[in-house]
Design a protein around this motif. Structure first.
Motif, short mmCIF file in Angstrom:
data_model
loop_
_atom_site.label_atom_id
_atom_site.label_comp_id
_atom_site.label_asym_id
_atom_site.label_seq_id
_atom_site.Cartn_x
_atom_site.Cartn_y
_atom_site.Cartn_z
N SER A 307 0.84 -1.20 0.00
CA SER A 307 0.00 0.00 0.00
C SER A 307 0.87 1.25 0.00
CB SER A 307 -0.96 -0.01 1.18
OG SER A 307 -0.39 0.61 2.29
N ILE A 308 2.06 1.19 0.62
CA ILE A 308 2.99 2.32 0.55
C ILE A 308 3.41 2.55 -0.90
CG2 ILE A 308 5.27 3.13 1.23
CD1 ILE A 308 4.86 1.53 3.84
N ALA A 309 3.76 1.43 -1.58
CA ALA A 309 4.19 1.55 -2.98
C ALA A 309 3.08 2.17 -3.83
CB ALA A 309 4.56 0.18 -3.53
N HIS A 310 1.82 1.76 -3.56
CA HIS A 310 0.72 2.30 -4.35
C HIS A 310 0.50 3.78 -4.05
CE1 HIS A 310 -0.57 -1.20 -6.54
NE2 HIS A 310 -0.24 -1.90 -5.48
N ALA A 311 0.80 4.19 -2.81
CA ALA A 311 0.73 5.63 -2.50
C ALA A 311 1.70 6.38 -3.41
CB ALA A 311 1.05 5.88 -1.04
N GLY A 312 2.88 5.77 -3.66
CA GLY A 312 3.85 6.38 -4.56
C GLY A 312 3.27 6.58 -5.95
N TYR A 313 2.59 5.52 -6.46
CA TYR A 313 1.99 5.65 -7.80
C TYR A 313 0.93 6.75 -7.80
CZ TYR A 313 4.07 1.01 -8.47
OH TYR A 313 4.92 -0.04 -8.54
N LEU A 314 0.13 6.80 -6.71
CA LEU A 314 -0.92 7.82 -6.64
C LEU A 314 -0.31 9.23 -6.67
CD1 LEU A 314 -3.20 6.18 -3.97
CD2 LEU A 314 -3.85 6.69 -6.30
N LEU A 315 0.87 9.38 -6.02
CA LEU A 315 1.52 10.69 -5.99
C LEU A 315 1.95 11.14 -7.39
CD1 LEU A 315 3.62 10.61 -2.73
CD2 LEU A 315 1.65 12.01 -3.22
N ILE A 316 2.18 10.17 -8.31
CA ILE A 316 2.50 10.57 -9.70
C ILE A 316 1.37 11.43 -10.24
CG2 ILE A 316 2.88 9.74 -12.05
CD1 ILE A 316 4.07 7.25 -10.98
N GLY A 317 0.12 10.99 -9.97
CA GLY A 317 -1.02 11.76 -10.44
C GLY A 317 -1.05 13.14 -9.84
N LEU A 318 -0.68 13.22 -8.55
CA LEU A 318 -0.67 14.52 -7.88
C LEU A 318 0.39 15.44 -8.51
CD1 LEU A 318 -1.84 16.10 -5.49
CD2 LEU A 318 0.10 15.33 -4.17
N MET A 336 -5.33 9.77 -11.13
CA MET A 336 -5.09 9.42 -9.73
C MET A 336 -6.35 8.83 -9.11
SD MET A 336 -3.52 11.88 -6.80
CE MET A 336 -4.84 13.03 -6.57
N LEU A 337 -7.51 9.45 -9.38
CA LEU A 337 -8.76 8.92 -8.83
C LEU A 337 -9.09 7.54 -9.40
CD1 LEU A 337 -10.99 12.10 -8.72
CD2 LEU A 337 -9.93 10.91 -6.83
N PHE A 338 -8.84 7.38 -10.70
CA PHE A 338 -9.05 6.08 -11.37
C PHE A 338 -8.19 5.02 -10.69
CE2 PHE A 338 -7.86 3.39 -15.19
CZ PHE A 338 -9.07 2.75 -15.27
N TYR A 339 -6.92 5.36 -10.48
CA TYR A 339 -6.01 4.41 -9.85
C TYR A 339 -6.47 4.09 -8.44
CZ TYR A 339 -1.70 1.94 -9.09
OH TYR A 339 -0.80 0.95 -8.86
N LEU A 340 -6.97 5.12 -7.73
CA LEU A 340 -7.44 4.91 -6.36
C LEU A 340 -8.58 3.89 -6.32
CD1 LEU A 340 -7.37 5.93 -3.36
CD2 LEU A 340 -9.18 7.49 -4.01
N VAL A 341 -9.53 4.02 -7.26
CA VAL A 341 -10.65 3.08 -7.29
C VAL A 341 -10.14 1.66 -7.48
CG1 VAL A 341 -12.73 2.41 -8.53
CG2 VAL A 341 -12.25 4.82 -8.15
N LEU A 342 -9.22 1.49 -8.45
CA LEU A 342 -8.71 0.15 -8.74
C LEU A 342 -7.94 -0.41 -7.55
CD1 LEU A 342 -7.46 0.73 -12.35
CD2 LEU A 342 -9.69 0.00 -11.56
N TYR A 343 -7.16 0.46 -6.91
CA TYR A 343 -6.39 0.03 -5.74
C TYR A 343 -7.31 -0.44 -4.63
CZ TYR A 343 -4.09 0.60 -1.27
OH TYR A 343 -3.67 0.42 0.01
N VAL A 344 -8.37 0.34 -4.37
CA VAL A 344 -9.30 0.00 -3.29
C VAL A 344 -9.96 -1.34 -3.56
CG1 VAL A 344 -11.50 0.64 -2.26
CG2 VAL A 344 -9.73 2.34 -2.50
N VAL A 345 -10.43 -1.55 -4.80
CA VAL A 345 -11.10 -2.81 -5.14
C VAL A 345 -10.15 -3.99 -4.93
CG1 VAL A 345 -12.15 -4.12 -6.99
CG2 VAL A 345 -12.70 -1.71 -6.73
N LEU A 406 -1.51 6.61 -15.51
CA LEU A 406 -0.59 7.45 -14.73
C LEU A 406 0.74 7.65 -15.45
CD1 LEU A 406 -1.06 6.27 -11.06
CD2 LEU A 406 -1.50 8.53 -11.98
N PHE A 407 1.34 6.51 -15.89
CA PHE A 407 2.66 6.60 -16.50
C PHE A 407 2.60 7.36 -17.83
CE2 PHE A 407 4.21 2.47 -14.28
CZ PHE A 407 4.18 3.15 -13.09
#
Lengths: 520, 110
Positions: A307-318, A336-345, A406-407
């Motif tokens: 989950s820490i690593a995924h926070a890193g990916y989310l920060l790319i969007g930020l 970032m929001l799209f990634y958040l939904v996928l991460y949560v699921v 994101l990338f």
């Protein structure tokens, strides 16, 4: 600030959730058996779901401290669904005696998340994040009463309070610079967004970046960004699987939604210092998360680093949002929001599967507890594999599209010859790709253990249909979104742009801030 | 009296910053859970002072002046709620560790 009937009416679902939570707390004390309280928690959530779906896609409305737009709609739907999924997960996992407190706290958190997702005021934003935090301490406290759990609770509690204080201190500077807590004004009331050009030119405008950095630090804790990540592995390990699922999702949703609101409305157009800071944070966060996850053998610790690593990916969007704020290109934020939904699921599915597996009468703790899962519980093993592959970003599944959006945003800026930060984004894109490769190693290791290690003699089934349903729903969703990612991305895409467009529409009687181009 | 006459917003901000830093240091160095809790109160009050100072008429004459004070009130209520949760958590910690020395919270690592 004006609070009219309209504002109160659009708060009906949140109000219903808070009222039912209070009723659960009070009435639960009178009932000793407490067998049907989960049903009572489901009803207000279903009501909120109906209301949210009914409000979906309504025209943008600024009503004092509240805003009704697509970001808010997405956030509210995500929070209510999270609440329903958590009720299903906890249905038989919570101890009977503590059921009402657990479900009451859960309803409070969902209400808090819904408030954060549509806050148009710093006071609201702060209160919403606290309405998420305080019941979270309570849920952690209720999980288990042993030594490890009490330690996890204390760690999370004190660090979360420090983060809230940092956020508050930052907010105080933002308020001081602008003289208002309103983000976007309506009518005669000016919001921070409308005053930004004026603030940046004034003498004290230099304090605004300080405030924003403090706000970022406070919210960085909620999304477990390095250097505010160190609590996560300990806390996840010390608590139950259901609580860990909750901790991996709820604070992240709150943090990301709050960051979206702040970036869209409070950040000055050319805030490159912030973008550089976020890029460094993103690279460090994903590298630390992925590298540390490589040698973890405890399932919840592994997922904490994931989950820490995924926070890193989310920060790319930020970072994308911060760097391209001037050109109106906010697809970084919607990615970032799209990634958040996928991460949560995917995360909910993973923890649901972990909670399902029992080993020697205890919750699954070590990776070895999953050994041979494919032979003992084949469907669960297959669905857990889907979640793992999606988190790793393997192509046909949803997680791949999240990483791709994101990338590709970062790559786009890296090839934009006129952008002053293209070098930074080139490094970011390369670091992201490398990290995705590292991450595949530990996700695949979980699958290897499930499929190629011989099973233990004793791995009884919990026979928990709630958990089975959760895992099934999550994995099916991941496959479906993976097959047609455009649909979800479209539902999320227009919102950020809309949120930015509306305040400068002529009928609201405001002038577009200088140096901003409004997208068509 | 001359000193009192020249009090400006920046003086309040300086006191707020001192409170904030003191609280943060207190949180970092105290071993007793209640000491850490006091540090939190200091930090929150540092931020509160900022809100009240920024909302006062000293900074700008034209504002409504309520936003800052309102926020401060909310934060006070919040701090009370957090103290209540903190006592429950500290009690639970005591029941498991027979102490509220948070340096003993070092079982979980890896």
């Amino acid at each position: 600030m004006p609070v009219d009937l309209e504002t109160i009416l659009i708060l009906v679902p949140e109000g219903a959730l808070i009222l039912s939570a209070t009723a659960l707390f009070v009435l639960g004390a009178a009932d000793r058996r407490r067998s049907w309280w989960p049903v009572c928690a489901t009803l207000p959530l279903l009501f909120a779901l109906v209301m949210v779906v009914r409000d979906w896609g309504r025209p943008v409305l600024y009503s004092g401290p509240l805003i009704q737009d697509a970001t808010g709609d997405t956030g509210r739907l995500l929070s209510v669904v999270l609440g329903l999924v958590m009720v299903l997960m906890a249905w038989r996992q919570t101890r009977r005696k503590l059921a009402t407190e657990f479900f009451g706290g859960l309803l409070m958190v969902v209400a808090g998340l819904m408030l954060v997702s549509r806050a148009n005021d710093l006071v609201f934003l702060f209160l919403g994040t606290e309405l998420v935090s305080i019941p979270t301490y309570m849920l952690l406290f209720l999980g288990k009463r042993n030594r490890a759990s009490s330690e996890a609770t204390v760690k999370y509690f004190f660090l979360s309070l420090l983060a809230s204080a940092l956020f508050l201190y930052g907010v105080s500077f933002v308020y001081g610079m602008s003289g208002t807590t309103l983000l976007v004004g309506s009518g005669d009331l000016l919001g921070i967004r409308d005053k930004l050009p004026e603030i940046m030119q004034s003498q004290i405008g230099g304090l605004l970046p300080l405030g924003l950095v403090l706000v970022l630090a406070g919210l960085g804790f909620k999304i477990t960004a390095v250097p505010f990540h160190f609590y996560a592995p300990d806390v996840y390990q010390g608590t139950t699987n259901v609580n860990a699922a909750f901790l991996a999702c709820a604070p992240k949703i709150a943090g990301i939604l709050a960051l979206t609101r702040i970036v869209v409305n409070v950040v000055p157009a050319e805030f490159y210092l912030g973008a550089k800071l976020v890029i460094v944070l993103a690279i460090v966060t994903m590298t630390v998360g992925n590298v540390c996850a490589l040698w973890q053998t405890h399932v919840r610790r592994l997922m904490a680093y994931s989950s820490i690593a995924h926070a890193g990916y989310l920060l790319i969007g930020l970072a994308l949002g911060l760097a391209s704020a001037s050109s109106g290109g906010l697809h970084g934020l919607s990615a970032m929001l799209f990634y958040l939904v996928l991460y949560v699921v995917a995360t909910l599915g993973t923890f649901g599967a972990f909670a399902y597996v029992r080993s020697r009468g205890e919750e699954a703790e070590h990776l070895d507890d999953l050994a041979g899962l494919s032979q003992t519980h084949a469907p669960i093993a297959a669905m857990l594999a889907v979640c793992m592959l999606s988190l790793a970003g393997i192509p046909p599944l949803a997680g791949f599209w999240g990483k791709l959006t994101l990338f590709s945003g970062a790559v786009e800026l890296a090839f934009d010859m006129t952008h002053p930060m293209r070098g930074w984004f080139a490094v970011l894109a390369v670091a992201g790709a490398l990290n995705a490769a590292i991450a595949a190693a530990y996700y695949l290791r979980v699958i290897l253990v499930m499929y190629f290690k011989p099973p233990h003699s004793d791995s009884p089934v919990t026979a928990d249909h709630g958990l089975q349903t959760v895992v099934a729903i999550c994995s099916v969703l991941l496959v479906l979104i993976g097959a047609d990612p455009g649909r979800l991305l479209d539902a999320i895409e227009p919102q950020a742009v809309r949120a930015r467009q509306v305040p400068v529409e002529p009928e609201l009687g405001m002038n577009a801030p200088d140096g901003e181009q409004i997208p068509e | 009296m001359a000193l009192l006459g020249t009090v400006t917003v920046s003086h309040y901000l300086a006191v707020g910053a001192v409170l904030f830093v003191t609280g943060a240091l207190c949180m970092a160095t105290k071993r007793n859970a209640l000491g850490v809790l006091m540090g939190i109160e200091l930090v929150l009050n540092g931020a509160n002072l900022n809100f009240v100072a920024f909302g006062s008429e000293l900074l700008r004459k034209d504002n409504l002046g309520l936003d800052g004070s309102l926020m401060a009130l909310f934060v006070i209520v919040l701090a009370a709620g957090e103290a209540a949760v903190a006592l429950a958590i500290a009690l639970n910690f005591y029941n498991n560790h027979m102490s509220i020395d948070i340096d003993q919270a070092d079982d979980l690592k890896g």
